[in-house]
Scaffold this motif. Sequence first.
Motif, PDB file in Angstrom:
ATOM      1  N   ALA A   1      12.304   6.218 -11.214  1.00 49.58           N
ATOM      2  CA  ALA A   1      12.356   4.784 -11.478  1.00 49.58           C
ATOM      3  C   ALA A   1      11.071   4.070 -11.088  1.00 49.58           C
ATOM      4  N   ASP A   2      10.134   4.795 -10.480  1.00 53.12           N
ATOM      5  CA  ASP A   2       8.904   4.196  -9.943  1.00 53.12           C
ATOM      6  C   ASP A   2       9.250   3.031  -9.020  1.00 53.12           C
ATOM      7  N   ALA A   3      10.238   3.272  -8.154  1.00 55.19           N
ATOM      8  CA  ALA A   3      10.720   2.229  -7.240  1.00 55.19           C
ATOM      9  C   ALA A   3      10.516   2.682  -5.801  1.00 55.19           C
ATOM     10  N   THR A   4      10.001   1.777  -4.967  1.00 52.15           N
ATOM     11  CA  THR A   4       9.757   2.069  -3.562  1.00 52.15           C
ATOM     12  C   THR A   4      10.540   1.087  -2.698  1.00 52.15           C
ATOM     13  N   TYR A   5      11.172   1.610  -1.662  1.00 52.55           N
ATOM     14  CA  TYR A   5      11.929   0.818  -0.699  1.00 52.55           C
ATOM     15  C   TYR A   5      11.285   1.026   0.665  1.00 52.55           C
TER      16      TYR A   5
ATOM     17  N   ASP B   1       0.819  -1.211   0.000  1.00 56.48           N
ATOM     18  CA  ASP B   1       0.000   0.000   0.000  1.00 56.48           C
ATOM     19  C   ASP B   1       0.852   1.260   0.000  1.00 56.48           C
ATOM     20  N   LEU B   2       2.013   1.215   0.628  1.00 55.31           N
ATOM     21  CA  LEU B   2       2.884   2.393   0.600  1.00 55.31           C
ATOM     22  C   LEU B   2       3.372   2.668  -0.818  1.00 55.31           C
ATOM     23  N   HIS B   3       3.658   1.604  -1.570  1.00 51.72           N
ATOM     24  CA  HIS B   3       4.037   1.815  -2.970  1.00 51.72           C
ATOM     25  C   HIS B   3       2.870   2.413  -3.741  1.00 51.72           C
TER      26      HIS B   3
ATOM     27  N   SER C   1      10.935   4.880   1.177  1.00 53.13           N
ATOM     28  CA  SER C   1      11.556   5.818   0.235  1.00 53.13           C
ATOM     29  C   SER C   1      11.048   5.508  -1.166  1.00 53.13           C
ATOM     30  N   HIS C   2      10.790   6.563  -1.934  1.00 53.65           N
ATOM     31  CA  HIS C   2      10.268   6.378  -3.288  1.00 53.65           C
ATOM     32  C   HIS C   2      11.072   7.209  -4.268  1.00 53.65           C
ATOM     33  N   ASP C   3      11.537   6.549  -5.326  1.00 53.59           N
ATOM     34  CA  ASP C   3      12.253   7.215  -6.413  1.00 53.59           C
ATOM     35  C   ASP C   3      11.270   7.379  -7.574  1.00 53.59           C
TER      36      ASP C   3
END
Length: 259
Positions: free
Chosen positions: A228-232, A160-162, A223-225
Amino acid sequence: MRSVLGSDLPLIDDGVTIEHLLSHTSGIGDYIDESAGGEIDDYIMTLPVHTLTTAEAFLPMLDGREQVSAPGERFAYNNSGYVVLAVVIERMTGETFHDVVRRLVLDPAGLSLTDYDRSDDLTGDVALGYLDEDGGHRTNVLHLPVLGNGDGGAYTTAGDLHRFWRALVRGDIVSPETYRLLVAPRHHDEDEGKRFGLAVWLHEVADVLVLEGYDAGVSFVSSHDPAADATYTVIANSSEGAWPVARAMRGVLEARLGI
């Protein structure tokens, strides 16, 4: 903002604005004094936790705290500021803070596994928060408000965070103009190694968005980039559990970005 608060919280400077509260520059007294040197497992709530079901219910804890600095003078992380924001939301909308968040954030973003649940009425798939005590463990149910509020306390998942980050970036929650205001760097916290916009942290040098927090029996970093549409994301049901993995993830993220 004073017109909304009326005679409540009279020690808050009349010059404090919504922007000051969002950017942690209001200078108001904080009901959680992080400079006092207490422990994360202290019992800091001065009201019975079961009574804290709305933002309005927090008013006695927010009251009587002197202004620490002039509005806009300096950045200082402030929990009270975000509860005051929730009070303003409740008075402006006539709804509870939780219902407003559901209507304007959770539903538009499709966050079906995120909500403000009562800690004394959790469903079976929700992880309990734990604290160490004398070699054993006990839950955090007596340490935190029974319902989270403006300064934190929602239950969520990494997935859900993503979805939240994606919805925020693409304009499902706020307009593109508001998004640009939120992510524009305003302050640099050298101790934390991060910058701050409005209601969101930013990586120290990269265009990466960050949310993080911890309390008795819970810790998380996401963390969200956007490029890159990438979430950590790391979520832990202990006060310190998220940080070792979060540090490793930050290293992976920075290596990928060439920082």
